[in-house]
Motif scaffolding. Structure first.
Motif, PDB file in Angstrom:
ATOM      1  N   GLY A  12       0.997  -1.291  -0.066  1.00 60.04           N
ATOM      2  CA  GLY A  12      -0.065  -0.060  -0.061  1.00 60.04           C
ATOM      3  C   GLY A  12       0.858   1.249   0.159  1.00 60.04           C
ATOM      4  N   ARG A  13       0.361   2.386   0.273  1.00 57.28           N
ATOM      5  CA  ARG A  13       0.830   3.643   0.114  1.00 57.28           C
ATOM      6  C   ARG A  13       1.776   3.648   1.367  1.00 57.28           C
ATOM      7  N   PRO A  14       2.815   4.590   1.633  1.00 62.67           N
ATOM      8  CA  PRO A  14       3.435   4.897   2.607  1.00 62.67           C
ATOM      9  C   PRO A  14       2.580   5.212   4.046  1.00 62.67           C
ATOM     10  N   ASN A  15       2.962   4.853   5.005  1.00 63.61           N
ATOM     11  CA  ASN A  15       2.017   5.216   6.267  1.00 63.61           C
ATOM     12  C   ASN A  15       0.628   4.578   6.303  1.00 63.61           C
ATOM     13  N   ALA A  16       0.291   3.600   5.568  1.00 58.32           N
ATOM     14  CA  ALA A  16      -0.978   2.996   5.710  1.00 58.32           C
ATOM     15  C   ALA A  16      -1.400   2.089   7.076  1.00 58.32           C
ATOM     16  N   GLY A  17      -0.250   1.723   7.522  1.00 58.14           N
ATOM     17  CA  GLY A  17      -0.447   0.811   8.624  1.00 58.14           C
ATOM     18  C   GLY A  17       0.015  -0.430   8.530  1.00 58.14           C
ATOM     19  N   LYS A  18       0.982  -0.778   7.345  1.00 56.34           N
ATOM     20  CA  LYS A  18       1.364  -2.392   7.134  1.00 56.34           C
ATOM     21  C   LYS A  18       2.191  -2.831   8.179  1.00 56.34           C
ATOM     22  N   SER A  19       3.335  -2.075   8.811  1.00 59.43           N
ATOM     23  CA  SER A  19       4.201  -2.626   9.552  1.00 59.43           C
ATOM     24  C   SER A  19       3.291  -2.693  11.062  1.00 59.43           C
ATOM     25  N   THR A  20       2.208  -1.578  11.454  1.00 58.57           N
ATOM     26  CA  THR A  20       1.623  -1.842  12.467  1.00 58.57           C
ATOM     27  C   THR A  20       0.936  -3.374  12.570  1.00 58.57           C
ATOM     28  N   LEU A  21       0.339  -3.562  11.270  1.00 61.37           N
ATOM     29  CA  LEU A  21      -0.639  -4.832  11.057  1.00 61.37           C
ATOM     30  C   LEU A  21       0.364  -6.122  11.526  1.00 61.37           C
ATOM     31  N   LEU A  22       1.429  -6.186  10.734  1.00 54.70           N
ATOM     32  CA  LEU A  22       2.426  -7.140  10.934  1.00 54.70           C
ATOM     33  C   LEU A  22       2.763  -7.390  12.446  1.00 54.70           C
ATOM     34  N   ASN A  23       3.265  -6.435  12.843  1.00 50.07           N
ATOM     35  CA  ASN A  23       3.476  -6.418  14.509  1.00 50.07           C
ATOM     36  C   ASN A  23       2.340  -6.801  15.407  1.00 50.07           C
ATOM     37  N   ARG A  24       1.226  -6.459  14.923  1.00 48.84           N
ATOM     38  CA  ARG A  24       0.002  -6.753  15.869  1.00 48.84           C
ATOM     39  C   ARG A  24      -0.136  -8.224  15.794  1.00 48.84           C
ATOM     40  N   LEU A  25      -0.023  -8.718  14.548  1.00 43.06           N
ATOM     41  CA  LEU A  25      -0.444 -10.002  14.056  1.00 43.06           C
ATOM     42  C   LEU A  25       0.721 -11.096  14.636  1.00 43.06           C
ATOM     43  N   GLY A  62       6.210   1.274   1.299  1.00 35.71           N
ATOM     44  CA  GLY A  62       5.058   1.797   0.906  1.00 35.71           C
ATOM     45  C   GLY A  62       5.488   2.252  -0.844  1.00 35.71           C
ATOM     46  N   LEU A  63       4.393   1.945  -1.448  1.00 35.50           N
ATOM     47  CA  LEU A  63       4.440   2.408  -2.858  1.00 35.50           C
ATOM     48  C   LEU A  63       4.342   3.799  -3.099  1.00 35.50           C
ATOM     49  N   HIS A  64       5.274   4.455  -3.723  1.00 36.38           N
ATOM     50  CA  HIS A  64       5.493   5.986  -4.019  1.00 36.38           C
ATOM     51  C   HIS A  64       6.229   6.155  -5.191  1.00 36.38           C
ATOM     52  N   GLU A  65       6.347   7.555  -5.575  1.00 35.95           N
ATOM     53  CA  GLU A  65       7.039   7.951  -6.711  1.00 35.95           C
ATOM     54  C   GLU A  65       8.610   8.133  -6.289  1.00 35.95           C
ATOM     55  N   ALA A  66       9.528   7.136  -6.833  1.00 32.55           N
ATOM     56  CA  ALA A  66      10.833   7.088  -6.239  1.00 32.55           C
ATOM     57  C   ALA A  66      11.643   7.779  -6.898  1.00 32.55           C
ATOM     58  N   TRP A  67      12.450   9.006  -6.299  1.00 32.23           N
ATOM     59  CA  TRP A  67      13.201  10.166  -7.154  1.00 32.23           C
ATOM     60  C   TRP A  67      14.856   9.598  -6.955  1.00 32.23           C
ATOM     61  N   THR A  68      14.949   8.911  -5.845  1.00 31.31           N
ATOM     62  CA  THR A  68      16.528   8.661  -5.460  1.00 31.31           C
ATOM     63  C   THR A  68      16.726   7.121  -5.449  1.00 31.31           C
TER      64      THR A  68
END
Ligand SMILES: Nc1nc2c(ncn2[C@@H]2O[C@H](COP(=O)(O)OP(=O)(O)OP(=O)(O)O)[C@@H](O)[C@H]2O)c(=O)[nH]1
Ligand SMILES: [Mg+2]
Length: 305
Positions: A12-25, A62-68
């Motif tokens: 998902g997009r950055p900051n959506a809560g992916k890592s929070t969900l992983l840690n919780r489960l 997170g999926l985002h527009e990558a410049w670097t």
């Protein structure tokens, strides 16, 4: 009773809560979480096991527009997971969508559409996260917007931080995972190395506390992970290097009379002690490594390649 097992990509997009969900489960802090976007830089796997299923969950950047080059690595990590897993769980922060609905703006913005394009042909479940922040009555218009956009995947409203809705989400995963025995023993949490998780948790504290561009210019390298007294004295000694790109960033990270780096060290030490289940002695060294975020050799050395 049938048993289902397989891999699920949390994307998902950055900051959506992916890592929070992983840690919780998985019931342990194995992935860095912060209020800033682009916290996760590498995929992290954790294992979630119930009576009915075992899901190997891949947390992703997170999926985002990558410049670097560093950002390009992050997006590549997420895209590789997307291609490799049995099913995809697309996490979406529901709060801005509800706000858009309330203001009469389009709920489906370009950022969401760009993710939809990448996930729509995979076995998919959508987790509409942070519903605890959604004002009463505004979830329904958000759900309708998905219907209008002809999104076919099941959508489950959840709160990764409170745990609300997660049973329903897992029930949807079960439908998409192949029927097969568990891959790992039921109490297995992760394959990630303790020292890798330690580096992530130190980096997380920097993301939480440092302002300006410092979080995006920092990396953490564990130079020494000394377990020789773990059994006898119940202590692990860790030396970590914190890399930044410029002297000005080093000054911010160290803070007035060292207050910032002390705070980061003391909070990280508490978390590391919990993770390692022993006392921890943590020494942090801040060093300037010019332009490491764009130098391929430095990126590779830090595991970002
Ligand atoms: N209120 C609320 N906050 C949440 C919830 N889930 C996550 N958050 C917060 O949202 C912020 C981002 O969470 P992360 O888990 O780091 O998000 P992420 O998707 O892994 O972000 P990246 O790694 O940057 O892509 C943190 O401040 C979390 O505490 C939720 O269900 N409710
Ligand atoms: Mg993350």
């Amino acid at each position: 009773m049938s048993f289902h097992a397989g891999t699920i990509g949390l994307v998902g997009r950055p900051n959506a809560g992916k890592s929070t969900l992983l840690n919780r489960l998985v019931g342990a802090k194995i992935s860095a979480v912060s209020h800033r976007p682009q916290t996760t830089r590498n995929r992290v796997a954790g294992v979630y096991t119930t009576e009915a299923l075992q899901a190997v969950l891949w947390d992703t950047p997170g999926l985002h527009e990558a410049w670097t080059p560093l950002n390009a690595h992050m997006v590549r990590e997420a895209e590789q997971v997307l291609a490799d897993v049995d099913a995809v769980c697309w996490l979406i922060d529901a709060e801005p969508l509800a706000r858009a609905a309330k203001a009469g703006r389009a709920v489906f913005d370009a950022a969401l559409l760009s993710v939809l394009e990448r996930v729509k042909d995979r076995p998919l479940v959508i987790a509409l996260n942070k519903v605890d922040l959604v004002e009463k009555g505004w979830l329904l218009p958000v759900l309708s917007a998905f219907q209008e956009a002809e999104v076919k995947a099941p959508i489950v409203p959840v709160s990764a931080s409170s745990g609300d809705g997660l049973e329903a989400l897992v029930a949807e995963w079960e439908k998409l995972l192949p029927e097969q025995p568990a891959i790992y023993p039921p109490d297995h949490v992760t394959d990630a190395l303790e020292r890798q998780i330690c580096a992530e948790l130190i980096r997380e504290r920097i993301f939480e506390h440092c302002g300006q561009e410092v979080p995006y210019a920092c990396a953490v390298e564990i130079e020494q992970f000394d377990e020789s007294a773990r059994e006898t004295e119940n202590i692990v000694r860790i030396h970590a290097r914190i890399l930044v790109e410029k002297p000005s960033q080093k000054a911010i990270l160290i803070g007035k009379a060292g207050t910032m780096v002390k705070k980061i060290g003391s909070e990280a030490r508490t978390q590391l002690a919990e993770l390692l289940d022993c006392r921890v002695r943590l020494d942090l060294f801040v060093v300037v490594e010019k332009d490491w975020t764009s130098n391929p050799r430095a990126l590779r050395g830090l595991g970002y390649a």
